[in-house]
Design a protein around this motif. Structure first.
Motif: not given
Ligand code: SF4
Ligand code: SF4
Length: 472
Positions: A45-47, A68-73, A134-142, A144-150
């Motif tokens: 989502e938009q940060t 809120k929602g899924i995002s990466s810095p 911010g690398v968690t925003s890469l890939g087809a669907t982000g 996944p980490t312990l944060e809401a990144s995917s």
């Protein structure tokens, strides 16, 4: 329903000898005068902006974070001052962006907690660094980490699928480009495998890059559960859905992304970003992009700061005095830039295409031998001659009704009936098209590319899908 092809892409097309294909030459682009940094980049989502107009920022500083929602810095990618925060159109969607004037200095602020030995990370410390970089925003669907990144939670990850091939018309020679980075790639792969509790890892390498595949195998010979597969170079073998199905044998249901079957799909460039984030604490401030198409002076790979506008790329690398069309991405699926000064290279952009405009009607085009035309039908002389084929913006023909040649059907990788889908969708009958697996289309664009009647099949299919989504 979905139909799976374990041995490789079904249908598909091998792009060969296309003029403007990038070579394995590299160049670092000088720091741009300004960057346009969308607050929505890659998956998520938009940060929310953390800076205001007039603030001084440093390259690597976090300037956007999701509340809120899924995002990466999101990070500033140059040192300088925020000139404006405004809405822009980025890849067909409206998003907020920060325009930052740069002071041309090259320093980047790195993150704490990096380790040269990637095996020394705990799951928590790796998760933190992946997310903050911010690398968690890469890939087809982000990622996944312990944060809401995917869209996928860590406990649902079943495979890691890595694309080490590009198959689009201006594909980079992946093996040549990454041959010297085998060690870094393998370290990132092993670190991610451990991070996801020893899941199976599958890497797809092009049949053109057997030496690269062997280097990966040699380097990973002690690793368990990592398979390297040599795959057909036909487009769109590297699409996340097709790659997941080919490598894991698990079908991605129609209308779903690979995360629906627990597959995290990355490419080699994403793995390099993971490596730099973990080993150096490097946030995602730059990336290598390919310059494809005859509108560039030279076709190569260039490292740019993320947010570099298309206008600056063309000023430095475009052919002067030639009217061109600039796309973020490849000619089949890329987004045409409308406002070059406000079209940035975002963190998920791997390729750009600059194609010469050719709007003139060619007299008696159907009687031309087609020496430089790429054609599926093999009726042009170019199919039998070793000449480079040229891609430009000309239609090279007339729009006509469907002639039932079935080329689109034969080439479709899913497999679907693109001619029927086009017929329904262009007449506002998306519901009927749904019964013919409309949502199974992965929007590769091949049907439109090969259609001798010049029908914009994929565009009609996209409209049909939008119609269905509105009804939900
Ligand atoms: S765009 Fe869709 S319908 Fe057309 S070839 Fe690709 S998957 Fe098939
Ligand atoms: S390729 Fe074009 S002309 Fe041929 S069947 Fe498909 S839609 Fe019809």
């Amino acid at each position: 329903m979905s139909i799976c092809f374990r041995k490789g892409v079904r249908g598909g097309y091998l792009f060969k000898n296309i003029q403007g294909t990038p070579k394995a030459n590299f160049e670092e682009m000088k720091i741009p005068k300004y960057v346009v940094i969308p607050f929505t980049q890659g998956f998520g989502e938009q940060t929310k902006p953390l800076v205001n107009v007039g603030d001084k920022v440093k390259a690597g500083q976090m300037i956007g974070k999701g509340d809120k929602g899924i995002s990466s810095p999101i990070h500033a990618t140059v040192n300088g001052k925020v000139r404006e925060i405004r809405e822009i159109e980025y890849r067909g969607k409206k998003t907020l962006a920060a325009i930052v004037d740069s002071d041309s200095s090259t320093e980047v602020v790195t993150l704490d907690g990096a380790k040269k030995d990637l095996s020394k990370f705990s799951q928590e410390s790796m998760s933190r660094l992946l997310y903050l970089s911010g690398v968690t925003s890469l890939g087809a669907t982000g990622l996944p980490t312990l944060e809401a990144s995917s869209s996928l939670s860590m406990d649902k990850v079943k495979f890691l699928v890595v694309s080490a091939l590009e198959t689009q018309p201006f594909a980079i020679p992946t093996g040549l480009v990454y041959q010297s980075k085998v060690s870094e790639i393998c370290q990132a792969l092993q670190a991610l495998q451990k991070f996801y509790k020893d899941i199976p890892v599958y890497v797809g390498v092009s049949q053109k890059d057997k030496k690269f595949a062997q280097s990966l195998r040699d380097s990973l010979s002690q690793s368990k559960n990592i398979e390297i597969h040599v795959l057909s170079h036909k487009y769109p073998q590297d699409f996340p859905e097709i790659l997941t199905e080919t490598l894991t044998g698990v079908c991605v249901p129609d209308g779903e992304k690979p995360d629906s079957v627990g597959s995290v799909v990355l490419d080699i460039a994403d793995l390099m970003a993971v490596y730099h984030a973990l080993s150096e604490g490097m946030p995602l401030v730059s990336r290598w992009i390919s310059l494809g198409g005859s509108g560039y002076k030279e076709n190569k790979l260039v490292r740019v700061r993320i947010g570099t506008p298309a206008s600056e790329i063309l000023a430095q690398f475009g052919k002067p005095g030639v009217e061109t069309r600039f796309l973020l991405g490849d000619p089949l699926t890329g987004d045409v830039a409308q406002d070059l000064a406000l079209t940035p290279v975002g963190r998920e952009i791997k390729s750009t295409s600059c194609i010469e405009e050719d709007a003139k009607r060619h007299f008696l085009f159907f009687m031309r031998p087609g020496l430089r035309a790429d054609s599926y039908s093999r009726i042009f002389a170019s199919s039998y001659l070793p000449l480079e084929k040229k891609l430009d913006t000309n239609l090279h023909g007339e729009h006509r009704p469907c002639i039932q040649c079935s080329y689109c059907e034969d080439i479709c990788p899913r497999p679907l009936l693109p001619n029927m889908l086009h017929r329904y969708c262009s007449h506002g009958m998306a519901e009927e098209a749904k019964g013919l697996r409309l949502m199974g289309c992965i929007e590769c664009g091949l049907c439109s590319y090969v259609c001798p009647s010049k029908i914009s099949i994929m565009r009609d299919i996209q409209k049909g899908k939008e119609e269905l989504k509105k009804e939900l």
